[in-house]
Motif scaffolding. Structure first.
Motif, PDB file in Angstrom:
ATOM      1  N   LEU B 264       0.865  -1.181   0.000  1.00  0.00           N
ATOM      2  CA  LEU B 264       0.000   0.000   0.000  1.00  0.00           C
ATOM      3  C   LEU B 264       0.901   1.231   0.000  1.00  0.00           C
ATOM      4  O   LEU B 264       1.980   1.216   0.600  1.00  0.00           O
ATOM      5  N   GLN B 265       0.419   2.289  -0.656  1.00  0.00           N
ATOM      6  CA  GLN B 265       1.228   3.506  -0.713  1.00  0.00           C
ATOM      7  C   GLN B 265       0.414   4.669  -0.141  1.00  0.00           C
ATOM      8  O   GLN B 265      -0.757   4.839  -0.511  1.00  0.00           O
ATOM      9  N   LEU B 266       1.036   5.435   0.739  1.00  0.00           N
ATOM     10  CA  LEU B 266       0.368   6.591   1.353  1.00  0.00           C
ATOM     11  C   LEU B 266       1.122   7.866   0.989  1.00  0.00           C
ATOM     12  O   LEU B 266       2.337   7.953   1.165  1.00  0.00           O
ATOM     13  N   ILE B 267       0.334   8.823   0.456  1.00  0.00           N
ATOM     14  CA  ILE B 267       0.940  10.143   0.218  1.00  0.00           C
ATOM     15  C   ILE B 267       0.225  11.128   1.136  1.00  0.00           C
ATOM     16  O   ILE B 267      -0.900  11.566   0.847  1.00  0.00           O
ATOM     17  N   PRO B 268       0.846  11.458   2.281  1.00  0.00           N
ATOM     18  CA  PRO B 268       0.156  12.334   3.242  1.00  0.00           C
ATOM     19  C   PRO B 268       0.034  13.769   2.733  1.00  0.00           C
ATOM     20  O   PRO B 268       0.794  14.186   1.851  1.00  0.00           O
ATOM     21  N   GLN B 269      -0.947  14.515   3.310  1.00  0.00           N
ATOM     22  CA  GLN B 269      -1.061  15.947   3.010  1.00  0.00           C
ATOM     23  C   GLN B 269       0.206  16.641   3.534  1.00  0.00           C
ATOM     24  O   GLN B 269       0.862  16.124   4.453  1.00  0.00           O
ATOM     25  N   ASP B 270       0.510  17.791   2.970  1.00  0.00           N
ATOM     26  CA  ASP B 270       1.706  18.529   3.430  1.00  0.00           C
ATOM     27  C   ASP B 270       1.640  18.775   4.936  1.00  0.00           C
ATOM     28  O   ASP B 270       0.627  19.284   5.440  1.00  0.00           O
ATOM     29  N   GLY B 271       2.666  18.399   5.646  1.00  0.00           N
ATOM     30  CA  GLY B 271       2.752  18.672   7.087  1.00  0.00           C
ATOM     31  C   GLY B 271       1.977  17.703   7.962  1.00  0.00           C
ATOM     32  O   GLY B 271       2.022  17.829   9.197  1.00  0.00           O
ATOM     33  N   ASP B 272       1.267  16.752   7.373  1.00  0.00           N
ATOM     34  CA  ASP B 272       0.493  15.801   8.176  1.00  0.00           C
ATOM     35  C   ASP B 272       1.399  14.649   8.605  1.00  0.00           C
ATOM     36  O   ASP B 272       1.392  13.574   8.015  1.00  0.00           O
ATOM     37  N   THR B 273       2.136  14.863   9.659  1.00  0.00           N
ATOM     38  CA  THR B 273       3.105  13.836  10.087  1.00  0.00           C
ATOM     39  C   THR B 273       2.425  12.701  10.853  1.00  0.00           C
ATOM     40  O   THR B 273       3.026  11.647  11.076  1.00  0.00           O
ATOM     41  N   ASP B 274       1.167  12.912  11.226  1.00  0.00           N
ATOM     42  CA  ASP B 274       0.433  11.901  11.999  1.00  0.00           C
ATOM     43  C   ASP B 274      -0.214  10.858  11.095  1.00  0.00           C
ATOM     44  O   ASP B 274      -0.643   9.798  11.570  1.00  0.00           O
ATOM     45  N   ALA B 275      -0.323  11.158   9.794  1.00  0.00           N
ATOM     46  CA  ALA B 275      -1.094  10.323   8.863  1.00  0.00           C
ATOM     47  C   ALA B 275      -0.662   8.862   8.884  1.00  0.00           C
ATOM     48  O   ALA B 275      -1.495   7.958   8.922  1.00  0.00           O
ATOM     49  N   ILE B 276       0.669   8.613   8.875  1.00  0.00           N
ATOM     50  CA  ILE B 276       1.159   7.236   8.813  1.00  0.00           C
ATOM     51  C   ILE B 276       0.729   6.442  10.059  1.00  0.00           C
ATOM     52  O   ILE B 276       0.392   5.258   9.966  1.00  0.00           O
ATOM     53  N   TYR B 277       0.678   7.137  11.206  1.00  0.00           N
ATOM     54  CA  TYR B 277       0.271   6.433  12.436  1.00  0.00           C
ATOM     55  C   TYR B 277      -1.219   6.097  12.404  1.00  0.00           C
ATOM     56  O   TYR B 277      -1.629   5.026  12.840  1.00  0.00           O
ATOM     57  N   ARG B 278      -2.040   7.005  11.890  1.00  0.00           N
ATOM     58  CA  ARG B 278      -3.487   6.745  11.784  1.00  0.00           C
ATOM     59  C   ARG B 278      -3.723   5.551  10.852  1.00  0.00           C
ATOM     60  O   ARG B 278      -4.540   4.690  11.125  1.00  0.00           O
ATOM     61  N   LEU B 279      -2.981   5.505   9.769  1.00  0.00           N
ATOM     62  CA  LEU B 279      -3.160   4.399   8.828  1.00  0.00           C
ATOM     63  C   LEU B 279      -2.730   3.066   9.474  1.00  0.00           C
ATOM     64  O   LEU B 279      -3.427   2.054   9.344  1.00  0.00           O
TER      65      LEU B 279
END
Lengths: 256, 312
Positions: B264-279
């Motif tokens: 799976l590939q995740l491209i977070p929004q700019d500055g969203d450093t929390d995104a990977i943890y939520r996923l």
């Protein structure tokens, strides 16, 4: 300078010793060509070549072969270096290319003269010519050698630009035979003096013949030999330096 | 140290003049390796040959330790070593040792010093036992090692390497790379051109890319790779991702894509450093193989720079 001389001497000696068949075959070629020319001429003209003429023939032949080697070696050296992919490395050493290639030519002629001396001795025995060697004759011989290197640098200049010099050398070699043997001395004195200064070897070979056959010649011929050497050597050095600049400008030093 | 300032070169061809090199400048400090990269015909070899004095530039200058290549040619050549691509760099009829002694003494090293230097270098590249073999009997890898040794006989401060590992097997290539690293550690400035971008990435401290005779990118290898890396994560599963879990992940994070059965590939929004943890929370407790942030390699950078130009 000594390190450069020694480096080239070692390389020449190593190659000569490691490939003795090349040295032996070059000696045999020198001998067979002379024997062919000598007996061929005797047979065709139905008259034996003898006396002073025979001395001239032996000396002329030895000189012609030595000058051919000296003239051709520089061009062949450049062509082989380009073909083998070492020319650019040679151009990267902290010596001027003219110096490097002249030192190489010097070493090559030393390596050539060893079999040449053997062949000349064999020729003298075969033709029963008594060569009355005079050390003074070394002067015109060295002048002719310097002239040959000057001419060789001009051939090397062609090799630097076009790399393949086989055809050029063929022309030069037979041109050499012509200028060594042509009787320019029979021309009108003024014409002869001019010709001897410009045409390579003629004055030097005549001087050499005179010295070896104890013939008294004009003192001018010494000057003319020297002027000829200076003229051809300068022309060779200038053409080599010029060709080296052009090759670097066009980016074709390493091309083959 | 090597300084190349504003090199310009035009070649005349049938149809007119071609700009081979257009104002190329760079420097290589002592102990530094600069990878000089570009496609075929970009001007790499012309530049490296101008740096060695084998081609005269139409403009610009080359300095080694502050000395000008044109005005102090012999002094500069005494500080340069070069292994040139497409050349044998050696006499095939001479032995390895004879070659090293020849090239060493030609570069004004005394015979005795050349001999000890030759054995020192052969020891470093593991060819002491082949010292008396003629070069023509060696493998391509061994010949390349000897060519490198001959370029080092006079302790050059600048080394020019044009495709030093081209056509070599893994072991020979590793040997050359080890030697290059050792040289760099001992303070030699190295200009390296190669089409093998993995080799360039592994060895270089800095990278310069050339296209159409002009430098279009220059910087430290680390900074360039960082600059071209994207804020993108790959989540690799130990088993193929179940479809229902992919749907769940997409509902939590809109910018998730399945790029292969197990990735799976995740491209977070700019500055969203929390995104990977939520996923990762949403994917819990599915067995993961690894999670990695995108890290550009030189091949990707090269492709992007050559096709789209350098990033601002």
């Amino acid at each position: 300078m000594i390190s450069l001389l020694l480096a080239e001497w070692r390389r020449t000696v190593v190659e000569t010793i490691r490939y003795p068949l090349e040295t032996i075959s070059s000696m045999m070629t020198l001998f067979i060509v002379f024997a062919g020319l000598f007996y061929g001429a005797t047979y065709v003209t139905h008259s034996p070549i003898g006396g002073g003429r025979l001395t001239t023939v032996v000396v002329g032949y030895a000189i012609w072969m030595t000058m051919m080697a000296a003239t051709g070696d520089l061009g062949w050296s450049i062509q082989n270096e380009a073909q083998n992919g070492t020319l650019e490395q040679v151009m990267l050493v902290p010596w001027s290319p003219v110096t490097v290639f002249l030192v190489r030519a010097f070493m090559a002629i030393l390596a050539f003269l060893i079999p040449m001396v053997v062949v000349v001795v064999a020729l003298l025995i075969m033709t029963r010519v008594h060569l009355d060697w005079q050390w003074l004759a070394l002067a015109p011989f060295l002048a002719a050698l310097g002239t040959a290197w000057g001419l060789g640098l001009a051939v090397a200049a062609v090799a630097l630009l076009f790399k393949r010099v086989g055809q050029v050398l063929n022309i030069v070699q037979f041109g050499l035979l012509f200028v060594i043997l042509a009787p320019f001395a029979r021309f009108h004195a003024v014409v002869w003096h001019l010709v001897s200064m410009v045409v390579p070897f003629n004055a030097q070979v005549l001087l050499l013949r005179n010295l070896l056959s104890h013939t008294r010649g004009s003192d001018w011929i010494w000057w003319e030999s020297g002027i000829n050497l200076a003229l051809i050597a300068t022309m060779g050095i200038l053409s080599f330096v010029g060709a080296s600049r052009i090759a670097r400008h066009r980016g074709i030093l390493g091309h083959y | 140290m090597l300084n190349v300032e504003g090199l310009v070169k035009q070649f005349r061809i049938r149809t007119g003049l071609v700009d081979a090199v257009r104002g190329v400048s760079f420097s290589v400090a002592a102990g530094e390796i600069l990878a000089f990269l570009g496609p075929n015909g970009a001007g790499k070899t012309t530049t490296i040959k101008m740096t060695a004095g084998l081609i005269h530039p139409d403009g610009g200058a080359v300095y080694v330790d502050g000395k000008n290549l044109v005005t102090e040619r012999n002094a500069v050549l005494g500080k340069i070593g070069a292994v040139l691509e497409g050349s044998r760099n050696l006499y095939w009829r001479l032995t390895v040792l004879e070659n090293l002694l020849y090239w060493g003494t030609m570069r004004r090293v005394s015979y005795r010093q050349a001999r000890s230097r030759a054995f020192e270098l052969l020891d470093q590249v593991g060819l002491t036992d082949r010292a008396r073999s003629t070069v023509q009997t060696l493998s391509r890898g061994m010949q390349q090692k000897v060519a490198l040794c001959q370029s080092l006989m006079h302790h050059p401060t600048v080394l020019l390497l044009d495709e030093p590992t081209l056509g070599l097997d893994f072991e020979s290539s590793e040997g050359i790379k080890r030697m290059v690293r050792t040289l760099s550690d001992s303070g030699t400035a190295i200009l390296l051109t190669t089409h093998q971008l993995d080799v360039a990435q592994e060895l270089s401290d800095r990278v310069a890319m050339i296209r159409g005779g002009q430098l279009i990118l220059e910087g430290t290898t680390k900074a360039i790779l960082e600059k071209y890396s994207q804020p993108m994560y790959s989540i690799i599963s130990a088993i193929p991702w179940p479809l229902n879990l992919v749907d769940t992940a997409r509902k939590v994070m809109g910018n998730v894509a399945q790029v292969s059965p197990d990735t799976l590939q995740l491209i977070p929004q700019d500055g969203d450093t929390d995104a990977i943890y939520r996923l990762l929370n949403a994917l819990h407790p599915h067995p993961l193989l690894r999670v990695e942030r995108h890290q550009a390699d030189l091949a990707e950078v090269f492709q992007q720079v050559m096709s789209k130009g350098a990033l601002a």
